[in-house]
Design an enzyme around this catalytic site. Sequence first.
Site, short mmCIF file in Angstrom:
data_model
loop_
_atom_site.label_atom_id
_atom_site.label_comp_id
_atom_site.label_asym_id
_atom_site.label_seq_id
_atom_site.Cartn_x
_atom_site.Cartn_y
_atom_site.Cartn_z
N LYS A 58 0.83 -1.20 0.00
CA LYS A 58 0.00 0.00 0.00
C LYS A 58 0.87 1.26 0.00
CE LYS A 58 -3.85 -2.43 2.11
NZ LYS A 58 -4.54 -2.84 3.34
N GLN A 102 -5.12 -1.85 9.29
CA GLN A 102 -4.88 -3.14 8.67
C GLN A 102 -5.40 -4.26 9.56
OE1 GLN A 102 -3.44 -3.78 5.56
NE2 GLN A 102 -4.14 -5.85 6.00
N ASP A 125 -11.25 2.15 3.09
CA ASP A 125 -11.45 0.70 2.92
C ASP A 125 -12.90 0.40 2.56
OD1 ASP A 125 -9.28 -1.03 2.95
OD2 ASP A 125 -9.14 -1.07 5.13
#
Length: 291
Positions: A58, A102, A125
Amino acid sequence: MTQTTNARILDGKALADRMRTAMHDDVQALKNKHGRAPGLAVIIVGDDPASHVYVKNKKIGCEKAGITSFSHELPASTTQQHLLGLISELNHDPLVDGVLVQLPVPDHIDSKVILQAIDPGKDVDGFHPYNIGCLTVRQPSLRSCTPFGCMKLLEETGADLHGKEAVIVGASNIVGRPMALELLLAGATVTVCHRFTQDLKSHVERADILVAAAGKQGLIQGAWIKPGATVIDVGIHRRADGTLTGDVDFAEASKRAAWITPVPGGVGPMTITMLLYNTILAFRKHIGEPA
């Protein structure tokens, strides 16, 4: 697009590369106009090796797109209260447009509480109940990255999804459920199969569009695939010899499908690409510029 025995490959890496090139140019224009680039804050708690690989990828994606990356690596002993405090700080930071925690987090931290603490306008997300709710009522905002990436891959086929039979295997909050909402929004007739589904084969056999997201290696037999179907394989598993495979028997399925995603190189590259896309979208919303 390359050719297999019959099916054409939905090349997620190639599509991601094209999209990221366009995003890089977009970010440069935004930076020149507004004096800063979009900012993405990534939080990782603990030492899970796979999570650190994902976070590294990422960061690389952000660098290539020109997005500013803020990294917060916390020890596994981090308390839930401390993590919530950090999220609150990032929610109020004007330089941060996206906040990502995460997963998985350590067992003593409630991931549901953590995800709901993220400002929905910074939930790049697309996991926050508010953003899932927006998709439910046909007002998509920040959309879950993997299902959103799957929709971009489906666009590559040029097919009109209205009235098509779409079958999703897997009902997780991260993929299966938002995927069903995406396909419903696109006008497909949607069936979601899960662990209680009886006669999975019969459902798969009628699918014009199959999205395999059960997380079980080789669950979908190639002989089940409807001739001419489009197969999106979200699963990724490492075989004993180190090679990667998905939830679908690719070799056999590719003899029957019209389009199919490979593993790797299909859905995976699109997930991070849509994360970057969402970060740019959140930036535009924060500065009041049309998306």
